[in-house]
Scaffold this active site. Structure first.
Site, mmCIF file in Angstrom:
data_model
loop_
_atom_site.group_PDB
_atom_site.id
_atom_site.type_symbol
_atom_site.label_atom_id
_atom_site.label_comp_id
_atom_site.label_asym_id
_atom_site.label_seq_id
_atom_site.Cartn_x
_atom_site.Cartn_y
_atom_site.Cartn_z
ATOM 1 N N PRO A 125 0.779 -1.245 0.000
ATOM 2 C CG PRO A 125 0.007 -0.962 2.179
ATOM 3 C CD PRO A 125 0.722 -1.938 1.284
ATOM 4 C CB CYS A 126 3.144 2.731 -2.456
ATOM 5 S SG CYS A 126 2.302 2.322 -3.978
#
Length: 168
Positions: free
Chosen positions: A129-130
């Site tokens: 989850p950048c």
């Protein structure tokens, strides 16, 4: 051992996604206009089926019913990048951290820009989850899939967390 690379294109609420795997492990997830999307020659043979676990989990995530992913991943990157991607995966659903926060977790606040560069090279958007990394002031900064998608992912997670009665 021979490496077999395949890819599958699926629809999502945020547009077309390309899933890439090598020997059964997911190595990439890219939007159609992803900034660092590999060229077609690196995606391997296109398949019309397969990737069932990833597709099912992504569909559940976009429906607001899944907060994490349990998939065999094999992202290619250097040691520092892999450390950053591992830290990204620890950011809880529905929350954000800053680049400086991750640099502090790496025990050197001066690494904030390096964290940003590693984050930008994350080949597994959404799954790693950048999108949960923001500027120190809470502002939305770069996202390889575009800031509109980043905003949409954060809103999805916020809405799902509120609906489930969770508070941040």
């Amino acid at each position: 051992m021979d490496v077999t690379t395949t890819h599958r294109v699926i629809d999502s609420p945020l547009g077309e996604l390309t899933l890439v795997a090598q020997n059964g492990a997911l190595t990439g997830l890219y939007f159609a206009d992803h900034v660092r999307r590999p060229g077609a020659g690196l995606l391997g043979r296109r398949v019309a089926s397969g990737f069932d676990d990833a597709v099912g989990q992504l569909n559940a995530y976009f429906a607001g019913g899944q907060t994490g992913f349990d998939l065999l991943l094999a992202a290619s990157g250097g040691p520092f990048e892999r450390r950053v991607w591992t830290l990204l995966s620890t950011i809880p659903y529905g929350t954000t951290r800053s680049y400086a926060d991750l640099a502090a977790e790496l025990r050197d606040r001066r690494l904030a820009q390096a964290v940003g560069a590693a984050n930008a090279r994350n080949p597994l958007c959404v799954i790693v989850p950048c999108h949960r990394l923001v500027g120190s002031d809470g502002s939305l900064t770069g996202y390889a899939g575009g800031l509109d998608r980043k905003r949409s992912l954060l809103r999805l997670e916020e809405r799902s967390a509120v609906e489930a009665g969770r508070l941040f």
